[in-house]
Design an enzyme around this catalytic site. Structure first.
Site, mmCIF file in Angstrom:
data_model
loop_
_atom_site.group_PDB
_atom_site.id
_atom_site.type_symbol
_atom_site.label_atom_id
_atom_site.label_comp_id
_atom_site.label_asym_id
_atom_site.label_seq_id
_atom_site.Cartn_x
_atom_site.Cartn_y
_atom_site.Cartn_z
ATOM 1 N N GLN A 134 24.300 19.984 11.738
ATOM 2 C CA GLN A 134 24.768 20.398 10.477
ATOM 3 C C GLN A 134 25.947 21.289 10.367
ATOM 4 O O GLN A 134 26.653 21.617 9.905
ATOM 5 C CB GLN A 134 23.713 21.183 9.816
ATOM 6 C CG GLN A 134 23.427 22.334 10.322
ATOM 7 C CD GLN A 134 22.078 23.012 9.467
ATOM 8 O OE1 GLN A 134 21.213 22.668 9.731
ATOM 9 N NE2 GLN A 134 22.384 24.064 8.603
ATOM 10 N N CYS A 140 21.195 22.049 5.746
ATOM 11 C CA CYS A 140 19.853 21.527 6.165
ATOM 12 C C CYS A 140 19.342 20.685 5.277
ATOM 13 O O CYS A 140 18.740 19.486 5.595
ATOM 14 C CB CYS A 140 19.187 22.465 6.755
ATOM 15 S SG CYS A 140 18.915 23.639 5.324
ATOM 16 N N HIS A 282 14.691 26.751 5.669
ATOM 17 C CA HIS A 282 15.351 25.863 6.351
ATOM 18 C C HIS A 282 14.669 24.487 6.092
ATOM 19 O O HIS A 282 13.657 24.403 6.224
ATOM 20 C CB HIS A 282 15.515 26.211 7.895
ATOM 21 C CG HIS A 282 16.034 25.146 8.818
ATOM 22 N ND1 HIS A 282 17.396 24.931 8.510
ATOM 23 C CD2 HIS A 282 15.872 24.584 10.135
ATOM 24 C CE1 HIS A 282 17.905 24.291 9.685
ATOM 25 N NE2 HIS A 282 16.905 23.978 10.292
#
Length: 335
Positions: A134, A140, A282
């Protein structure tokens, strides 16, 4: 000559408190710089990075010397960064909406009387694309989304396609989704459903990792892959190990975890155990589970490139303790 002496003195001071001699860290650091194509603006920055690298090296070495630890640490592309700099670098990008679950939708639960496989690995089954990166963008959520769609598409069609994160990052502004400033996988599944599918990585390549910017949405020159549009998504029952095992036995699963832990910066292999919270920050992809050296684990695909972890993957302890929040918000696209 005086400048050379001054720099040498500064280097010695920078590594004086460390375990090994100065020359040891210099050699390791130059190898690190070469491997990751690093350069620094001046001597002062070089010295600062060398000092940080030496400190991190000692942390890694001390951790690995403790035989009670179930996972290893190692050098990677983040080893010259402080913890605070690493957090800024990886751009953790989950944005949790006020209503993060579908209260009226179906839920995947453990099935009574069904014996689950002792291990599952969708990577070996061919349902997972190569590890992506990323970069300098809090995207993410888009990588978790495409990974789940790629896996389900492979299971349905028998063909593995790499779907476009950039299309999601630049074009999907629904719900919690806000490009490099984060997003939520369920909202992305819904957007792909309404749009009628998602295009491929080749047709709409990922650029935000380099620019650090969301970028303007490109609407021409590509088309959705036939059969890539889900008809919604299904949440997995939360805080239930067997329910999540049931889900991932059928397909890769989008999950959110808390990754802002020092162990994540240096993780290189083994089963991550220890202290890790449930403050989700995340988005990643759950691609299997198994047991290693007596420790049950979840196999998770990350989006930090192959230099991190086990070639881009991490094994997280699989238990009702819900390490890092794996059990908090799993979901799958319905294809």
């Amino acid at each position: 000559m005086m400048k050379a002496i001054t720099v040498a003195t500064a280097v010695a001071a920078a590594t004086a408190a460390n375990v090994h001699p100065r020359e040891f860290y210099e050699k390791e650091f130059f190898e690190h710089m070469s491997k990751h194509s690093l350069s620094f603006k001046d001597g002062a920055e070089f010295l600062r990075r060398l000092s940080v690298f030496a400190d991190n090296f000692d942390v890694i070495e001390k951790h690995n010397a403790d035989s009670t630890n179930t996972f290893k640490m190692g050098l990677n592309q983040f080893s010259h960064l402080t913890y605070e700099e690493w957090i800024d670098e990886v751009k953790l990008g989950v944005r949790i909406p006020n209503l993060r679950r579908n209260p009226n939708g179906p839920v995947i639960e453990a099935q009574e009387g069904v014996t689950l496989p002792t291990s599952v690995n969708w990577v070996n089954a061919g349902a997972v694309t190569g590890v992506k990166n990323q970069g300098n963008c809090g995207s993410c959520w888009s990588f978790s989304t495409t990974g789940a769609l790629e896996g389900r598409y492979f299971i349905n069609k028998g063909t593995l396609k790499s779907f476009s994160e950039q299309e999601l990052v630049s074009c999907d502004t629904t719900g919690a989704n806000n490009g490099c400033n984060g997003g939520w996988m369920d909202d992305a599944f819904t957007w792909v459903q309404k749009k009628g599918g998602i295009t491929t990585e080749d047709a709409y390549p990922y650029t935000s990792g380099t620019t650090g910017k969301t970028g303007s949405c490109v609407t021409t020159g590509y088309s959705p892959v036939s059969g890539s549009a889900p008809n919604g998504f299904t949440d997995v029952k939360t805080h239930d190990v067997n329910a999540l095992m049931t889900a991932v036995a059928k397909q890769p699963v989008s999950i959110a975890i808390q990754a802002n832990q020092p162990a994540f910066q240096h993780y290189s292999g083994g089963v991550l155990t220890g202290s890790c919270g449930q403050n989700l920050d995340h988005g990643v992809l759950l691609v299997g589970y198994g047991t290693e050296s007596g420790s049950d684990y979840w196999l998770v695909k990350n989006s930090w490139g192959t230099s991190w972890g086990e070639k881009g993957y991490i094994k997280i302890l699989r238990s009702s303790a819900d390490l890092c929040g794996v059990l908090d918000a799993p979901s799958v696209p319905n294809l």
